[in-house]
Design a protein around this motif. Structure first.
Motif, PDB file in Angstrom:
ATOM      1  N   GLY A  75       0.647  -1.812   0.095  1.00  0.00           N
ATOM      2  CA  GLY A  75      -0.060  -0.386   0.234  1.00  0.00           C
ATOM      3  C   GLY A  75       1.091   1.298  -0.076  1.00  0.00           C
ATOM      4  N   ALA A  76       1.766   1.674   0.956  1.00  0.00           N
ATOM      5  CA  ALA A  76       2.634   2.353   1.397  1.00  0.00           C
ATOM      6  C   ALA A  76       3.912   2.814  -0.549  1.00  0.00           C
ATOM      7  N   THR A  77       3.720   1.603  -0.845  1.00  0.00           N
ATOM      8  CA  THR A  77       4.705   1.548  -1.993  1.00  0.00           C
ATOM      9  C   THR A  77       3.773   1.813  -3.487  1.00  0.00           C
ATOM     10  N   LEU A  78       2.695   1.804  -3.768  1.00  0.00           N
ATOM     11  CA  LEU A  78       1.591   2.413  -4.844  1.00  0.00           C
ATOM     12  C   LEU A  78       1.458   3.956  -4.081  1.00  0.00           C
ATOM     13  N   VAL A  79       1.078   3.673  -2.956  1.00  0.00           N
ATOM     14  CA  VAL A  79       0.934   5.705  -2.781  1.00  0.00           C
ATOM     15  C   VAL A  79       1.891   6.321  -3.325  1.00  0.00           C
ATOM     16  N   MET A  80       3.561   5.676  -3.281  1.00  0.00           N
ATOM     17  CA  MET A  80       4.256   6.499  -3.445  1.00  0.00           C
ATOM     18  C   MET A  80       4.733   6.839  -4.463  1.00  0.00           C
ATOM     19  N   VAL A 133      -2.405  14.558 -13.210  1.00  0.00           N
ATOM     20  CA  VAL A 133      -2.442  14.858 -11.144  1.00  0.00           C
ATOM     21  C   VAL A 133      -3.958  14.483 -11.036  1.00  0.00           C
ATOM     22  N   ALA A 134      -4.545  14.454 -12.134  1.00  0.00           N
ATOM     23  CA  ALA A 134      -6.034  13.084 -11.324  1.00  0.00           C
ATOM     24  C   ALA A 134      -5.707  12.413 -11.030  1.00  0.00           C
ATOM     25  N   LEU A 135      -5.582  11.668 -12.206  1.00  0.00           N
ATOM     26  CA  LEU A 135      -4.913  10.044 -12.329  1.00  0.00           C
ATOM     27  C   LEU A 135      -4.299   9.661 -11.374  1.00  0.00           C
ATOM     28  N   SER A 136      -3.436  10.304 -10.889  1.00  0.00           N
ATOM     29  CA  SER A 136      -2.404   9.977 -10.032  1.00  0.00           C
ATOM     30  C   SER A 136      -3.026  10.258  -8.212  1.00  0.00           C
ATOM     31  N   GLY A 137      -3.907  11.049  -8.395  1.00  0.00           N
ATOM     32  CA  GLY A 137      -4.771  11.902  -6.452  1.00  0.00           C
ATOM     33  C   GLY A 137      -6.172  10.342  -6.750  1.00  0.00           C
ATOM     34  N   VAL A 138      -6.889  10.252  -7.990  1.00  0.00           N
ATOM     35  CA  VAL A 138      -7.764   8.996  -7.602  1.00  0.00           C
ATOM     36  C   VAL A 138      -6.813   7.305  -7.242  1.00  0.00           C
ATOM     37  N   VAL A 139      -6.118   7.393  -7.695  1.00  0.00           N
ATOM     38  CA  VAL A 139      -5.511   6.243  -7.434  1.00  0.00           C
ATOM     39  C   VAL A 139      -5.240   5.549  -5.962  1.00  0.00           C
ATOM     40  N   GLY A 140      -4.303   6.753  -5.910  1.00  0.00           N
ATOM     41  CA  GLY A 140      -3.506   6.815  -4.708  1.00  0.00           C
ATOM     42  C   GLY A 140      -4.902   6.492  -3.222  1.00  0.00           C
ATOM     43  N   LEU A 183      -7.617   5.644  -3.988  1.00  0.00           N
ATOM     44  CA  LEU A 183      -8.566   4.137  -3.823  1.00  0.00           C
ATOM     45  C   LEU A 183      -7.876   2.827  -3.360  1.00  0.00           C
ATOM     46  N   VAL A 184      -5.892   3.569  -3.289  1.00  0.00           N
ATOM     47  CA  VAL A 184      -5.488   2.586  -2.712  1.00  0.00           C
ATOM     48  C   VAL A 184      -5.500   1.972  -1.564  1.00  0.00           C
ATOM     49  N   VAL A 185      -5.477   3.921  -0.745  1.00  0.00           N
ATOM     50  CA  VAL A 185      -5.770   4.013   0.825  1.00  0.00           C
ATOM     51  C   VAL A 185      -7.053   3.265   0.929  1.00  0.00           C
ATOM     52  N   LEU A 186      -7.972   3.280   0.206  1.00  0.00           N
ATOM     53  CA  LEU A 186      -9.263   3.004   0.971  1.00  0.00           C
ATOM     54  C   LEU A 186      -8.826   1.988   0.968  1.00  0.00           C
ATOM     55  N   VAL A 187      -8.615   0.610  -0.079  1.00  0.00           N
ATOM     56  CA  VAL A 187      -8.343  -0.097  -0.586  1.00  0.00           C
ATOM     57  C   VAL A 187      -6.960  -1.163   0.852  1.00  0.00           C
ATOM     58  N   ALA A 188      -6.243  -0.814   0.700  1.00  0.00           N
ATOM     59  CA  ALA A 188      -5.609  -0.850   2.471  1.00  0.00           C
ATOM     60  C   ALA A 188      -5.846  -0.694   3.242  1.00  0.00           C
ATOM     61  N   VAL A 189      -6.950   0.170   3.984  1.00  0.00           N
ATOM     62  CA  VAL A 189      -8.261  -0.392   5.147  1.00  0.00           C
ATOM     63  C   VAL A 189      -8.618  -0.653   5.416  1.00  0.00           C
ATOM     64  N   PHE A 190      -9.437  -1.146   4.272  1.00  0.00           N
ATOM     65  CA  PHE A 190      -9.886  -2.444   4.408  1.00  0.00           C
ATOM     66  C   PHE A 190      -8.859  -3.642   4.413  1.00  0.00           C
ATOM     67  N   VAL A 191      -8.166  -3.815   4.295  1.00  0.00           N
ATOM     68  CA  VAL A 191      -7.164  -5.194   3.490  1.00  0.00           C
ATOM     69  C   VAL A 191      -6.240  -5.285   5.146  1.00  0.00           C
ATOM     70  N   LEU A 225      -4.559  -0.993 -16.292  1.00  0.00           N
ATOM     71  CA  LEU A 225      -3.053  -0.829 -15.547  1.00  0.00           C
ATOM     72  C   LEU A 225      -4.027  -0.737 -13.912  1.00  0.00           C
ATOM     73  N   ILE A 226      -4.649   0.262 -13.912  1.00  0.00           N
ATOM     74  CA  ILE A 226      -4.842   1.220 -12.202  1.00  0.00           C
ATOM     75  C   ILE A 226      -5.728  -0.119 -12.371  1.00  0.00           C
ATOM     76  N   ILE A 227      -6.715  -0.639 -12.680  1.00  0.00           N
ATOM     77  CA  ILE A 227      -7.285  -1.827 -12.319  1.00  0.00           C
ATOM     78  C   ILE A 227      -6.670  -3.236 -11.965  1.00  0.00           C
ATOM     79  N   ALA A 228      -5.737  -3.485 -12.767  1.00  0.00           N
ATOM     80  CA  ALA A 228      -4.769  -4.250 -12.223  1.00  0.00           C
ATOM     81  C   ALA A 228      -4.624  -4.265 -11.353  1.00  0.00           C
ATOM     82  N   MET A 229      -3.371  -2.879 -10.357  1.00  0.00           N
ATOM     83  CA  MET A 229      -3.009  -2.757  -9.695  1.00  0.00           C
ATOM     84  C   MET A 229      -3.599  -2.830  -8.397  1.00  0.00           C
ATOM     85  N   LEU A 230      -4.544  -2.188  -7.973  1.00  0.00           N
ATOM     86  CA  LEU A 230      -5.834  -2.245  -7.411  1.00  0.00           C
ATOM     87  C   LEU A 230      -6.102  -3.831  -7.060  1.00  0.00           C
TER      88      LEU A 230
END
Length: 830
Positions: A27-32, A261-268, A270-278, A712-717
């Protein structure tokens, strides 16, 4: 005390803490990595290449303010190059401290020969000194001559003294190669004409693309820049220095930064949100497995606060390790994402990748938020139970949910319903994706929070079919799942998240692509499209095409973006299409509902009915329209038509729109022909005649290429949530060694235990897949309604999701079970 206990416990619970570490680390790696992309988009640095020798660049101002309300405005970037008057070069050259001020002519060209036409950027020879380009052979070009860069000369197979055919400004001619020049760090193919040829071929003798300023020896750049600004006061120009100069060479990167900027903000996010539940699921499962230990600690006097500190301390210690590992991994992942986006075409390769220490701060903030939120959510129930009650629950687990969790889950369910209604009833066309995407996440969060309820309900429905089909091991597996609804929900939740994200977002992309392809194909009535290698078509070609026997209609076609003064207009403007009045109704399917499209000549516009209603305009009304290069023109509304919902486009005349685009020419000629018509007679050098099927296939290919970023984004999540499936399943199964040992001691064979766990794994996967399908349906069904074309996409996508969910769940279940069954049951039970 609790801190020491937490530190010591790490040594004895490697499995659970490894799962938490992997969840936090990835999660931290993807957000970074997303932070690095965001920094790249914000900085949007494009180091100059061809213009590296210019100290100051004077370019047309491409900023435009869009009204969002009576008091507020947003700044956007004009899509076309803004030319500046040629006489300004003399004013700049007269400023003290300026050695030279070169007014640049910049236009596209293509060199024929050596196979496919080689596209290149063309300039006047005076621009060569700005890089600088050095002649390796030959000399400067005279009229009728050209200098090629070394790479272009090799690809065309020509040298000094040879003739080469070049396509530029809608036509082609043969030029003598007077010289070959080279320069360092300029990958884009470039060629140079004489001043007279450059003025003629640019098509704009009164304007230049930019003014490149070189300073006199000893001149102060700041002082000279101030002097240039004073000399050009009142002109619509901007002065650029440093890396900002690269935006003149590569104007497309200006708008690309906002998208990144918009793409990285949305993906980041989503990653944080998924990470909390994980993390919450992993910690909760670990806490449930330690129920007896925590109950004993409560019984000997530990308070809930102390237990919470211990469990949270364990998570934070793992977080520190994850943070240390993510520090070098984040930039590597960011660079890989950047390279992938460059390959897909979303980012220009000239944009400089930037990842300093700043992206690490939000990444570590998100890591801390994930660890704390996940830890608190995961341990709440375990630390609040009464000692005697907790000891009893270790034998007979209860499935009570915290009231706050229930309230938040119901709130997200209500949000899902609201987003579903908005998507299906309010929005239309591609814009519906703006709410369809968040809907699947909102529903997934609700199902995750209320997981035990839904898991138990689905298990009850599947209980009897499982018992009938799988015999005694299946009956025992079904009983286990019903008795352990909370633990089963912790395992099924990541399966649900993965299947919901994969199914919902993949079919969302395929539906959007199908909707765009359908709109394009239904709108195009032409049988053939004529283009040129340099990108612009000579308007004079239109009369020759119409004179070909069998041609029933032909019209010029050009696209751009415009703006009105309406507050409801989108920030990125309204799509414009320039067409020929004589051919619009035959080459396009647009039909007027009021007025006549044959009146689209000169300063005229035809509006979709929805846009006309918003602008309060009708046939015969006047309005002001800002075109893509910033020019404001007064136009008259000559027709209204029923636009396709979500694809509303204003129609103007090609003769009005084309001069206000970067190329200055129509981009295509659309032709309607009778069967068997031969257009080869009008196909000059560098021209390409494509049939309808070829044009549709090329459009579909470009559409899929742009969508590859989303895949690519979907595959990451999905990959991240699949990791969670493996983590939670392995932790849950690995802690049941004692149960397996007791079953074997009372007579169960190793094969029977494996069969029981296989049925459990299948049941867990089916529960997760069913709930994931429900979550995906909450976004796909309303989006299909809004898109008016239903859900489109191959069935194999859903089949792959189902097979993947079953395979991952079974693999992560049976591998630890097989490992546990290798031990002697007496040793494990003892």
């Amino acid at each position: 005390m609790m801190g020491k206990l937490a530190a010591r416990s790490l040594r004895y619970r490697i499995g659970g803490f490894t799962a938490t570490f992997l969840a936090l680390f990835i999660g931290a790696t993807l957000v970074m990595a997303c932070g690095g992309l965001m920094e790249t988009g914000i900085r949007n640095n494009v180091p100059p290449q061809r213009l590296a020798g210019a100290d100051i660049l004077v370019a047309g101002d491409r900023t435009h303010e869009v009204k969002t309300s009576k008091k507020h405005k947003k700044t956007t970037t004009l899509p076309e190059r803004v030319e500046i008057p040629v006489e300004l070069a003399d004013k700049v050259g007269a400023v003290p401290g300026v050695r030279t001020a070169v007014g640049e002519r910049t236009f596209d060209a293509a060199v024929l020969g050596g196979g496919e036409p080689a596209k290149a950027e063309a300039h006047g020879w005076e621009s060569a000194a700005l890089t600088p380009y050095a002649l390796t052979s030959g000399g400067a070009p005279a009229q009728g001559e050209v200098v090629l860069d070394g790479g272009t000369a090799r690809r065309a197979g020509v040298g000094v003294g040879d003739d080469v055919r070049i396509v530029a400004h809608g036509g082609s001619a043969t030029y003598r190669v007077s010289g070959v020049a080279t320069a360092r760090d300029v990958p884009r193919p470039t060629l140079f004409f004489s001043m007279a040829d450059a003025v003629r071929l640019s098509g704009r003798p009164d304007t230049v693309a930019d003014i490149a300023v070189a300073l006199a020896p000893g001149a102060d750049r700041g002082t000279v820049r101030k002097g240039v600004a004073e000399a050009l006061a009142g002109q619509r120009v901007t002065l650029l220095t440093g890396d900002d100069r690269g935006s003149v060479e590569h104007p497309e990167v200006v708008q690309g930064g906002e998208d990144l900027v918009a793409l990285s903000g949305v993906v980041g996010g989503l990653v944080v949100l998924v990470a909390v539940f994980v993390v919450a699921g992993t910690v909760a499962l670990s806490a449930q497995q330690r129920g007896r230990e925590l109950a004993l600690l409560r019984a000997i006097g530990a308070t809930p606060r102390q237990l919470r500190r211990m469990l949270l301390g364990e998570t934070l210690m793992v977080m520190v390790l994850a943070a240390a590992a993510a520090w070098p991994a984040g930039p590597l992942a960011g660079r890989w994402l950047y390279d992938t986006l460059v390959d897909s075409g979303m980012i220009a390769e000239t944009v400089e990748f930037s990842q300093g220490w700043i992206p690490a701060m939000p990444a570590y903030g998100a890591l801390l938020l994930t660890a704390v939120a996940g830890g608190l959510l995961g341990c709440t129930r375990a630390v609040k139970a009464k000692p005697v009650e907790a000891l009893g629950e270790t034998a007979v687990p209860k499935d009570r949910l915290h009231p706050v969790r229930i309230a938040v889950g119901l709130l997200f369910l209500a949000g899902t319903v609201a987003l579903t209604l908005v998507t299906s009833l309010v929005l239309r066309g591609p814009v519906a994706a703006s709410t369809a995407g968040p809907t699947v996440m909102c529903c997934a969060i609700a199902l995750a929070l209320l997981g035990p309820w839904f898991t138990k309900a689905v298990t009850v429905l599947l209980h009897w079919p499982v018992r009938l089909l799988t015999g005694a091991p299946g009956r025992l597996a079904a009983i286990n799942c019903r008795a352990r609804a909370a633990k089963m929900a912790a395992i099924a939740t990541p399966v649900m998240l993965a299947s919901a994200l994969a199914t919902g977002m993949l079919y969302l992309q395929t539906t959007q692509a199908a909707m765009t392809d359908k709109a394009f194909s239904e709108d195009l009535r032409a049988d053939a499209v004529i283009t040129t290698a340099a990108g612009g078509v000579d308007p004079a070609l239109l009369d020759r095409v119409r004179a070909v026997p069998g041609v029933t209609a032909a019209g010029a076609y050009v696209t751009s973006t415009g703006y009105t003064d309406a507050k409801a207009d989108p920030k990125k403007g309204l799509p414009l299409r320039g067409v020929s009045a004589d051919g619009v109704t035959q080459t396009l399917t647009t039909e007027a509902s009021a007025g006549s499209l044959r009146d689209l000549r000169g300063a005229a516009v035809a509006l979709p009915e929805s846009v006309a209603h918003r602008l309060h305009r009708g046939v015969g009304d006047e309005m002001r329209l800002r075109l893509g290069d910033g020019a404001v023109v007064g136009v008259r509304v000559v027709a209204l038509f029923k636009g396709r919902e979500g694809f509303e486009t204003l129609l103007t005349s090609a003769e009005l729109l084309a001069p206000h685009t970067t190329t200055g020419l129509p981009s295509q000629i659309l032709v309607r022909t009778a069967p068997g018509t031969d257009l080869s007679a009008v196909a000059g050098p560098g021209m390409k005649i494509s049939g309808r099927d070829t044009v549709l296939a090329a459009h579909a290919h470009d559409n899929r290429t742009q969508a590859s970023v989303n895949y690519l984004i979907i595959a990451m999540l999905v990959g991240y949530t699949v990791l969670s499936v493996v983590n939670t399943t392995a932790v849950a199964v690995g802690n049941r060694r004692g149960e397996f040992a007791l079953q074997r001691l009372v007579g169960a064979t190793r094969w029977q235990v494996l069969r029981m766990m296989t049925v459990e794994g299948v049941l867990v996967a089916v529960v997760g897949l069913l709930l994931g399908t429900v979550a995906a349906a909450t976004t796909l069904v309303p989006f299909g309604v809004a898109a008016s074309c239903g859900v489109s996409g191959p069935v194999w996508i859903y089949a792959a999701v189902v097979c993947g969910g079953l395979g991952v769940t079974l693999l992560s279940t049976l591998v630890p079970v097989g490992w546990a069954l290798r031990s002697r049951p007496v040793e494990v039970a003892g």
